[in-house]
Write a protein that holds these residues in place. Sequence first.
Motif, mmCIF file in Angstrom:
data_model
loop_
_atom_site.group_PDB
_atom_site.id
_atom_site.type_symbol
_atom_site.label_atom_id
_atom_site.label_comp_id
_atom_site.label_asym_id
_atom_site.label_seq_id
_atom_site.Cartn_x
_atom_site.Cartn_y
_atom_site.Cartn_z
ATOM 1 N N THR A 144 48.165 44.096 39.083
ATOM 2 C CA THR A 144 49.341 43.739 39.872
ATOM 3 C C THR A 144 49.101 43.886 41.367
ATOM 4 O O THR A 144 49.870 43.353 42.174
ATOM 5 N N LEU A 145 48.022 44.606 41.753
ATOM 6 C CA LEU A 145 47.715 44.815 43.169
ATOM 7 C C LEU A 145 46.325 44.329 43.553
ATOM 8 O O LEU A 145 46.083 44.076 44.735
ATOM 9 N N HIS A 146 45.437 44.215 42.569
ATOM 10 C CA HIS A 146 44.043 43.892 42.859
ATOM 11 C C HIS A 146 43.657 42.558 42.228
ATOM 12 O O HIS A 146 44.210 42.166 41.192
ATOM 13 N N GLU A 147 42.694 41.911 42.861
ATOM 14 C CA GLU A 147 42.123 40.667 42.344
ATOM 15 C C GLU A 147 40.617 40.864 42.193
ATOM 16 O O GLU A 147 39.900 41.001 43.188
ATOM 17 N N ALA A 148 40.152 40.913 40.947
ATOM 18 C CA ALA A 148 38.732 41.151 40.684
ATOM 19 C C ALA A 148 37.946 39.868 40.930
ATOM 20 O O ALA A 148 38.197 38.846 40.292
ATOM 21 N N VAL A 149 36.998 39.938 41.854
ATOM 22 C CA VAL A 149 36.160 38.775 42.159
ATOM 23 C C VAL A 149 34.750 38.945 41.603
ATOM 24 O O VAL A 149 33.981 37.983 41.551
ATOM 25 N N ARG B 242 56.855 46.233 52.235
ATOM 26 C CA ARG B 242 57.578 47.284 51.518
ATOM 27 C C ARG B 242 57.143 47.266 50.043
ATOM 28 O O ARG B 242 56.016 47.628 49.757
ATOM 29 N N ASN B 243 57.998 46.852 49.112
ATOM 30 C CA ASN B 243 57.607 46.862 47.698
ATOM 31 C C ASN B 243 57.197 45.484 47.182
ATOM 32 O O ASN B 243 56.945 45.333 45.983
ATOM 33 N N ARG B 244 57.129 44.502 48.054
ATOM 34 C CA ARG B 244 56.788 43.141 47.632
ATOM 35 C C ARG B 244 55.337 42.835 47.999
ATOM 36 O O ARG B 244 54.925 43.024 49.144
ATOM 37 N N LEU B 245 54.588 42.355 47.010
ATOM 38 C CA LEU B 245 53.180 42.039 47.238
ATOM 39 C C LEU B 245 53.059 40.742 48.033
ATOM 40 O O LEU B 245 53.608 39.708 47.660
ATOM 41 N N LEU B 246 52.323 40.816 49.156
ATOM 42 C CA LEU B 246 52.046 39.626 49.953
ATOM 43 C C LEU B 246 50.689 39.018 49.603
ATOM 44 O O LEU B 246 50.559 37.796 49.499
ATOM 45 N N ARG B 247 49.688 39.883 49.436
ATOM 46 C CA ARG B 247 48.350 39.405 49.092
ATOM 47 C C ARG B 247 47.614 40.503 48.339
ATOM 48 O O ARG B 247 47.559 41.642 48.807
ATOM 49 N N PRO B 248 47.047 40.201 47.169
ATOM 50 C CA PRO B 248 46.300 41.240 46.444
ATOM 51 C C PRO B 248 44.972 41.534 47.131
ATOM 52 O O PRO B 248 44.418 40.694 47.850
ATOM 53 N N ALA B 249 44.469 42.721 46.896
ATOM 54 C CA ALA B 249 43.175 43.106 47.455
ATOM 55 C C ALA B 249 42.061 42.518 46.601
ATOM 56 O O ALA B 249 42.087 42.612 45.368
ATOM 57 N N SER B 250 41.086 41.901 47.250
ATOM 58 C CA SER B 250 39.919 41.356 46.541
ATOM 59 C C SER B 250 38.896 42.476 46.365
ATOM 60 O O SER B 250 38.439 43.073 47.351
ATOM 61 N N VAL B 251 38.544 42.763 45.105
ATOM 62 C CA VAL B 251 37.731 43.942 44.822
ATOM 63 C C VAL B 251 36.606 43.598 43.853
ATOM 64 O O VAL B 251 36.626 42.566 43.175
#
Length: 223
Positions: free
Chosen positions: A168-173, A197-206
């Motif tokens: 929900t927060l990360h994007e596995a590349v 705040r509590n709304r996701l704008l962009r997931p972290a690429s990890v």
Amino acid sequence: MQEPKPSPEQEKELQAAAPTEEGQAVGQAAPGAQGAEGRQASSSASSGDGQPVTLSAREFEELRRRASEAEQYRDRLLRTAADFDNFRKRSARERQEVLDHAHQALLTRLIPVLDSFEAALAALESHDEGAREKLEQGVRLVWQQLRSVLQEAGLTEIDATGQPFDPTLHEAVAVEERTDVPDHHVVRQLRKGYKLRNRLLRPASVVVAQAPRADESGAGTAN
């Protein structure tokens, strides 16, 4: 040669079978009489349909009352439609004013960041010996100012390094087999993620760690 005369019995039968003139007259007059009666009935029906309907005083007052109520309902409907249209326009105008106010506040805080960028570019164009150092300081100042403005607006960074992988927060590349990092944990972060705040704008690429697979190959037995 004389024709044979009928017997008295035959003459009686012939007289009984022959129609009388009076009966023929009655038979001929009957259709005409029936047609006259039909025309008279038809004329009476048509004249009855064309007569106007007469209302009593009570029925007339009831009709006037219902017509007045219908006119009142129509007036209320028109007023309600006009009020709703005015409410819709007022709501749209107020919503736009709120957005303009929010944009104005954000842009007012971003103007100093723009000034710092311009100062850094001016230092880069100069031939001063300390231009590189000034440029580095200017870029750091711009980054700090911009980060501060965005944080005040509610922007938060997603720090994923070393954290369990969260779809929900990360994007596995990519996936790497690692023994020094727990399975399904983030090895490193390639691009930061952000939330408002509590709304996701962009997931972290990890990059996600995966435990090494066991060696399934075995040595063959010699014969």
